[in-house]
Design a protein around this motif. Structure first.
Motif, PDB file in Angstrom:
ATOM      1  N   GLU A  21      -6.462 -62.144-144.103  1.00 27.18           N
ATOM      2  CA  GLU A  21      -6.207 -62.927-142.892  1.00 27.18           C
ATOM      3  C   GLU A  21      -4.700 -62.946-142.650  1.00 27.18           C
ATOM      4  OE1 GLU A  21      -8.443 -64.661-140.776  1.00 27.18           O
ATOM      5  OE2 GLU A  21      -9.981 -63.546-141.857  1.00 27.18           O
ATOM      6  N   ALA A  22      -4.303 -62.803-141.395  1.00 23.85           N
ATOM      7  CA  ALA A  22      -2.886 -62.826-141.055  1.00 23.85           C
ATOM      8  C   ALA A  22      -2.704 -63.436-139.667  1.00 23.85           C
ATOM      9  CB  ALA A  22      -2.308 -61.412-141.082  1.00 23.85           C
ATOM     10  N   VAL A  23      -1.479 -63.866-139.410  1.00 20.20           N
ATOM     11  CA  VAL A  23      -1.076 -64.370-138.098  1.00 20.20           C
ATOM     12  C   VAL A  23       0.034 -63.450-137.608  1.00 20.20           C
ATOM     13  CG1 VAL A  23      -0.118 -66.326-136.832  1.00 20.20           C
ATOM     14  CG2 VAL A  23      -1.629 -66.739-138.780  1.00 20.20           C
ATOM     15  N   VAL A  24      -0.152 -62.893-136.417  1.00 23.56           N
ATOM     16  CA  VAL A  24       0.811 -61.955-135.852  1.00 23.56           C
ATOM     17  C   VAL A  24       1.242 -62.462-134.478  1.00 23.56           C
ATOM     18  CG1 VAL A  24       1.195 -59.562-135.124  1.00 23.56           C
ATOM     19  CG2 VAL A  24      -0.282 -60.036-137.096  1.00 23.56           C
ATOM     20  N   ARG A  25       2.563 -62.397-134.206  1.00 15.95           N
ATOM     21  CA  ARG A  25       3.082 -62.873-132.923  1.00 15.95           C
ATOM     22  C   ARG A  25       3.927 -61.793-132.260  1.00 15.95           C
ATOM     23  NH1 ARG A  25       5.845 -67.510-134.181  1.00 15.95           N
ATOM     24  NH2 ARG A  25       3.948 -68.671-133.828  1.00 15.95           N
TER      25      ARG A  25
END
Length: 156
Positions: free
Chosen positions: A71-75
């Motif tokens: 799981e990752a958060v990318v912006r």
């Protein structure tokens, strides 16, 4: 009733205090000032909340690749939302060169979850700074996140 509530509250306050408070004789004679709780500053406006993942910049393709199967958060800025003639997928390209950038993809079966379907996805995200959260996978040597619900996107 009021007396009982006050008595209970007083007992609760007296019984439920940290051990270091035993050294304090009165508010004016405190031995020191206790610092705020460890998560206090993290939960203030503009700060990362406890347990919240740090967003990886969409331009850092190698760092996103390192999160494969996690799981990752990318912006980043959605440069283009590409919908092929077949209409089976919406591809959000987070870079000018679609052969080198991170992508978020929404499959046709999930279009109905967005107001306006595929066209709604295009209108809502193209040209916007977006944070996407999900499991990183690889497609043709590039990292991507398959998005199933609108809640995985946050427009900044």
């Amino acid at each position: 009733m009021l007396y009982t509530s006050l008595l209970f509250l007083t007992l609760f306050i007296v019984v439920d205090h940290p051990p270091e408070d035993d050294k304090i004789k009165s508010e004016n004679q405190a031995n020191g000032i206790r610092p705020p709780a460890a998560d206090f500053l993290l939960t203030q406006a503009g700060k990362k909340k406890a347990g919240e993942k740090e967003a990886i910049p969409a331009s850092d393709v190698k760092a996103i690749e390192a999160k494969k199967d996690e799981e990752a958060v990318v912006r980043g800025v959605v440069n283009e939302v590409f919908i092929p003639r077949s209409g089976t997928i919406a591809i959000l390209n987070f870079g000018k060169d679609n052969k080198k950038c991170f992508k978020a993809v929404v499959y046709k079966g999930d279009f109905e979850k967005w107001e306006g379907g595929a066209d709604g996805i295009k209108k809502k995200y193209q040209g916007k700074t977006v944070t996407v959260e999900g499991k990183v996978s690889m497609y043709q040597g590039l990292p991507q996140i398959a998005v199933k619900t609108p809640s995985q996107f946050k427009v900044q």
